[in-house]
Design an enzyme around this catalytic site. Structure first.
Site, short mmCIF file in Angstrom:
data_model
loop_
_atom_site.label_atom_id
_atom_site.label_comp_id
_atom_site.label_asym_id
_atom_site.label_seq_id
_atom_site.Cartn_x
_atom_site.Cartn_y
_atom_site.Cartn_z
N GLY A 14 44.06 22.80 11.82
CA GLY A 14 43.04 21.76 12.80
C GLY A 14 42.66 22.52 14.26
CB SER A 15 42.97 26.05 14.22
OG SER A 15 42.56 27.08 12.88
CB THR A 16 37.81 25.07 13.58
OG1 THR A 16 37.76 22.74 13.74
CG2 THR A 16 38.14 25.40 12.30
N GLY A 18 38.95 21.78 19.98
CA GLY A 18 39.94 20.96 21.13
C GLY A 18 41.47 22.06 21.38
CB ILE A 19 44.91 21.67 21.72
CG1 ILE A 19 45.03 20.44 23.07
CG2 ILE A 19 46.70 22.08 21.89
CD1 ILE A 19 45.92 19.31 22.69
N GLY A 20 44.05 23.15 18.79
CA GLY A 20 43.73 24.05 17.81
C GLY A 20 43.29 25.62 18.53
CE1 TYR A 154 47.47 11.18 17.87
CE2 TYR A 154 48.81 10.61 20.02
CZ TYR A 154 48.41 11.09 19.20
OH TYR A 154 47.90 12.66 19.82
#
Length: 265
Positions: A14-16, A18-20, A154
């Site tokens: 999930g690195s494209t 935000g935090i990633g 969540y």
């Protein structure tokens, strides 16, 4: 204190954005070779370009895959069979009432937020154990210990992240492989900006001011009384990913701005 991750290969799910994305950039700054992964090729390319703009000598590889599925995970394993650092950041969230959340949404959230990290850890950790060194990091949330009323599914998945990381750390006792969970609080990501866009237009505040006002209103226990910056989360992850953190494992490390009362945990 100098963090040097030269020669280490880091996989960040999930690195494209935000935090990633912030974690990927921070690890690249420390010298790691970073694999950036997302579901859309265009977003993967944008993320790589963003990191290279700020870290011109970054060692990066990109992959398009949906890690919320077994098929996507297998695609990653074929392209990147081994890793030294695994950051299980992939996650989805939504505000929805408990009584309006069908089984399918509970299952979808669990598959993406929990099982994705289980699959990746199950694949990459044995080689880490074999070499006597490795880092596994799960991105949980303050919602994992203080479940919000409007995001129960969540919050449950973020609690599961804590359970998996703590149990896996104990399973790997004495191997040189550490497993930890990071608990961000409200963080100024693109998702938060999108969520608050209408409120900012109505109030006349800019997005950062609106985000800080949201924290004071919705998370009044916050000690810093503002949203965190992505870099503040990413820097903690980079330290935990480094050789300097060798005595830290099985931990739930908060970077939530003091939202959760530590005496209540």
């Amino acid at each position: 204190m100098k963090i040097d991750l030269s020669g280490k290969l880091a996989i960040v799910s999930g690195s494209t954005g935000g935090i990633g994305l912030g974690i990927s950039q921070s690890l690249a700054e420390a010298g790691a070779t970073v694999v950036v992964i997302g579901r859309e090729t265009a977003k993967v390319e944008q993320a790589l370009a963003s990191i290279r703009q700020k870290v011109p000598d970054a060692q990066l590889r990109g992959l398009t895959a949906d890690l919320g599925t077994a098929e996507g995970a297998e695609k990653l394993f074929a392209a990147e069979p081994r890793a030294d650092i695994l950051v299980n950041n992939l996650g989805i969230f939504d505000a929805v009432d408990f009584f309006d959340t069908p089984d399918s949404e509970w299952t979808r959230f669990y598959e993406v937020n929990v099982i994705s990290g289980v699959r990746l850890s199950r694949h990459y950790v044995p080689a880490m154990v074999e070499q006597g060194w490795g880092r596994v990091i799960f991105l949980s949330s303050e919602s994992g210990v203080a479940t919000p009323a409007d995001m129960l599914n969540y919050g449950v998945t973020k609690s599961a992240n804590l359970a998996v990381s703590h149990g896996l750390a104990k399973r790997l006792a004495g191997t040189g492989v550490t497993v930890n969970a990071i608990l961000p609080g409200p963080t100024f990501t693109g998702g938060v900006e999108h969520m608050l866009k209408d409120a900012a237009a109505e109030s006349g505040r800019n997005l950062r001011e609106e985000a800080d006002a949201f924290v004071r209103r919705a998370r009044p226990t916050s000690i810093i009384q503002r949203v965190a910056d992505v870099e503040e989360v990413a820097h903690l992850v980079t330290y935990i990913a480094s050789p300097l953190s060798s005595a830290t494992t099985g931990a739930a490390l908060r970077v939530d701005g003091g939202v959760v009362d530590s005496m209540a945990i």
